[in-house]
Design a protein around this motif. Structure first.
Motif, PDB file in Angstrom:
ATOM      1  N   PRO A  36       0.802  -1.226   0.000  1.00 27.75           N
ATOM      2  CA  PRO A  36       0.000   0.000   0.000  1.00 27.75           C
ATOM      3  C   PRO A  36       0.839   1.282   0.000  1.00 27.75           C
ATOM      4  CG  PRO A  36      -0.745  -1.463   1.756  1.00 27.75           C
ATOM      5  CD  PRO A  36       0.382  -2.157   1.064  1.00 27.75           C
ATOM      6  N   SER A  39       1.573   2.642  -3.433  1.00 28.55           N
ATOM      7  CA  SER A  39       0.453   2.971  -4.309  1.00 28.55           C
ATOM      8  C   SER A  39       0.365   4.479  -4.496  1.00 28.55           C
ATOM      9  CB  SER A  39      -0.832   2.445  -3.665  1.00 28.55           C
ATOM     10  OG  SER A  39      -1.958   2.975  -4.307  1.00 28.55           O
ATOM     11  N   ARG A  42      -3.451   5.225  -2.002  1.00 30.65           N
ATOM     12  CA  ARG A  42      -3.671   4.175  -1.002  1.00 30.65           C
ATOM     13  C   ARG A  42      -5.101   4.154  -0.505  1.00 30.65           C
ATOM     14  NH1 ARG A  42      -1.885   4.380   5.039  1.00 30.65           N
ATOM     15  NH2 ARG A  42      -0.260   5.832   4.405  1.00 30.65           N
ATOM     16  N   ASP A  43      -5.639   5.334  -0.184  1.00 32.26           N
ATOM     17  CA  ASP A  43      -7.018   5.432   0.282  1.00 32.26           C
ATOM     18  C   ASP A  43      -7.754   6.474  -0.557  1.00 32.26           C
ATOM     19  OD1 ASP A  43      -5.832   5.137   3.672  1.00 32.26           O
ATOM     20  OD2 ASP A  43      -6.711   3.585   2.406  1.00 32.26           O
TER      21      ASP A  43
END
Lengths: 74, 388, 177
Positions: A36, A39, A42-43
């Motif tokens: 993550p 990335s 991520r969120d």
């Protein structure tokens, strides 16, 4: 028109050639890339919110990773 | 500079139709090319957030929710609900009117379809507040090449906004087209780079019906004067990003450093640069800490002025179109919960983020003080995420 | 007028560049990848396993062997695990063995996840990625079926729901031989 086609073909050849020079990371070597923290988003819920906060207060917009809620509104 | 708004609008639409054609051809090419399968549906997850912004006399807070679920092997559906409850006593508001409260609700739904190495997404977003309605339809295609080492992205959106005025029969429209292109490339086991481009073309009523420009011989002696904006705006943004992973004593991938840069320009002469640095680190298997810094700088629109000494064709005093820069510094903490601790989810996380942003305007005066305006704001996020 | 033409030609140039880049990438991507060839003998290997001892592939000659390359960070691999476990438990007693070759950097993560998923078949640890390299694995997960003489008879890349039925058919076919 012919110049465009020639340029396009030249572009394709260059890119095909260059693509082979790029380092080859095997599928079984992708562990770190799957993490993550590697990335670009991520969120998404958080990235979309923060992008919106800045979008509304700035003149610039676009080319962000998140694409949610494009309403910059006035 | 801007010939006729309608002509520019027509030209932009024709360009898009041709580009959509090309994008369509390319997509067909992709669908037919066999390559090792690497693209997958986005993960099933649900997120629930509370967000809070406070700065410059404005407070905006509310919930946000995102849910995504795969249906079968090739389809994923998602929904997002977002609310802004606004309490505004900003510098614009207090100098021309009185503080107000408002609420904006946004609902979006999306469907993702997986086919071979391509992921096609359709989304609909609808945003509503008392005096503004915005509806957007978006289409996106993501395609993997070289077993996922290279990812290409195409996106297209069309938005229609209706601009109103509270307690008045005032209604104007905006029509908007977005065109996006992106490429992500794996350069090594721990290095990822990306480049993206977005063109946004809008026409219609692009100003804020409540805002006024100022007219006079000096800022402090100026009086409110109606703003006039061009009826069209075309912008291009190019962004570059890279993330590099590092090992730490306890983990092969314990830390990452990321950099983003975006250049923006538009037909209103606004030029902007955005630079971001982000550091993320595992402090244990369960804790991720993040620190981030963002710098933003823009130059004013050609028809922006703090005050006007003569009447011009286009006049604006929106501080978002002025010359300013901002710095922001933030942190985010994420606590990962494992399956043993959870009833229904495979994995969950509890997250808290705090960013502080400082805006510094060069050619926008706070007429309450006579000084160039500046303010700081706190942005807080508290959210939980669950994967199932 | 000039601004409009400049924007127009910049846009046309960008479109041209993008299209040629994309076509170039697509063309290069279409080149076929090297595969462990069906009909050849599977390369032998020895790896540390979850059974506490080293396991050698050639020791399983005489049995039908399924070699599955997987990782904890690979979502389709995790989805596939229960199905592979079911196949192993069903055909283990009639001469079938399933070897799960894990490619995690950290074997402990693989052990934890396989315990969590209730995996019964042996998990082998290829954290050095040598076996994956020998087999030229180009997709995660990758599943190979070897017959009783150790020859590669079937190869499947990735995982999609329902493919375990194909595996089962092939296993039964090879068991009959």
């Amino acid at each position: 028109m012919r110049k465009s086609i020639m340029l396009a073909v030249l572009g394709c050849v260059l890119v095909s050639g260059c693509a082979r020079l790029l380092p080859d990371v095997k599928p079984y070597e992708r562990e770190q890339l799957a993490d993550p923290i590697m990335s670009f988003s991520r969120d998404p819920i958080s990235d979309q919110y923060l992008d919106h906060v800045y979008d509304v207060r700035e003149g610039a917009r676009g080319a962000t990773v998140s694409q949610g809620g494009g309403c910059g509104c006035n | 500079m801007v010939v006729t708004e309608q002509a520019v609008g027509r030209l932009i639409r024709r360009r898009y139709i041709r580009t959509i054609h090309q994008a369509g051809v390319l997509f067909i090419l992709f669908a037919g090319v066999p390559a090792a399968r690497a693209v997958t549906l986005p993960e099933d997850r649900a997120d629930l957030m509370y967000h809070y912004y406070d700065g410059g006399g404005v407070t905006v807070s509310g919930p946000a929710m995102l849910v995504r679920k795969s249906v079968g092997d090739n389809v994923s559906v998602s929904g997002r609900y977002y609310v802004d409850t606004i309490s505004s006593a900003s510098v614009d508001v207090v100098t021309t009117a009185s503080p107000y409260r408002d609420k904006r609700e946004e609902l979006s739904v999306g469907v993702d379809l997986l086919h071979g190495n391509s992921l096609a997404s359709v989304s609909m977003i609808s945003s509503k507040e008392r005096d503004y309605q915005a509806d957007t339809l978006g289409l996106n295609v993501t395609h993997d090449l070289f077993g996922g080492l290279t990812t290409l992205d195409f996106g297209f959106s069309n938005g229609k906004d209706t601009v109103g005025k509270v307690n008045e029969t005032f209604q104007m429209d905006i029509n908007r087209y977005n065109f996006r292109l992106g490429l992500t490339q794996v350069l090594s086991r721990s290095l990822l780079v990306g480049i993206s481009f977005e063109d946004i073309a809008e026409d219609g009523y692009l100003n804020n019906p409540y805002r006024y420009a100022r007219f006079g011989n000096s800022i402090m002696s100026s009086v409110p004067y109606p703003e006039t904006y061009p009826g069209a705006r075309d912008s291009q943004a190019v962004a570059l990003r890279a993330v590099q992973g590092f090992s730490t004593a306890s983990r092969p991938l314990g830390m990452s450093a990321r950099m983003d840069y975006r250049y923006y320009r538009d037909t209103w002469d606004v030029r902007a640069n955005t630079l971001r640095f982000t550091l993320q680190r595992y402090f244990s298997d369960r804790w991720i800490g993040e620190a981030r810094y963002r710098y933003y700088q823009q130059s004013a629109a050609s028809f922006y002025s703090d005050y006007f000494t003569e009447v011009m064709t286009y006049m604006a005093r929106d501080k978002e179109l002025s010359t300013f820069h901002s710095h922001s510094l933030g942190v985010r903490f994420s606590w990962m919960l494992s399956k043993q601790q959870l009833p229904f989810f495979n994995k969950a996380s509890l997250n808290f983020a705090h960013d502080y942003v400082y805006f510094d305007y060069q050619d926008f005066t706070d007429i309450r003080t006579g000084q160039p305006y500046s303010f700081g704001a706190n942005i807080l996020q508290l959210y939980i995420s669950g994967w199932y | 007028m000039t601004e409009k033409n400049t924007v127009r030609s910049c846009w046309a140039m960008l479109r041209l560049v993008v299209c040629s880049v994309v076509i170039g990438l697509v063309v290069s991507g279409a080149a076929t990848a090297k595969v462990p060839a069906i009909g050849t003998v599977a390369p032998d290997f020895t790896l540390r396993s979850s059974l506490g001892k080293n396991l050698k592939l050639s020791e399983y000659r005489g049995q039908v062997v399924m070699v599955n390359f997987w990782a904890t960070w690979c979502a389709p691999c995790r989805q596939e695990m229960p199905e592979l476990n079911r196949l192993y438990e069903q055909y283990q007693r009639v001469g079938f063995v399933l070897l799960g070759v894990n490619v995690d950097d950290n074997p402990k993560a693989a052990q934890e996840l396989s315990a969590q998923l209730g995996v019964r078949f042996p998990v082998l640890f290829d954290s050095a990625k040598q076996v994956s390299g020998r087999y030229d694995i180009d997709a995660m997960p990758s599943t190979l079926l070897l017959d009783r003489s150790g020859t590669v008879r079937y190869l499947h890349r990735g995982y999609r729901r329902g493919v375990e039925k194909e595996y089962e058919e092939k296993i039964r076919e090879l068991l009959r031989q």
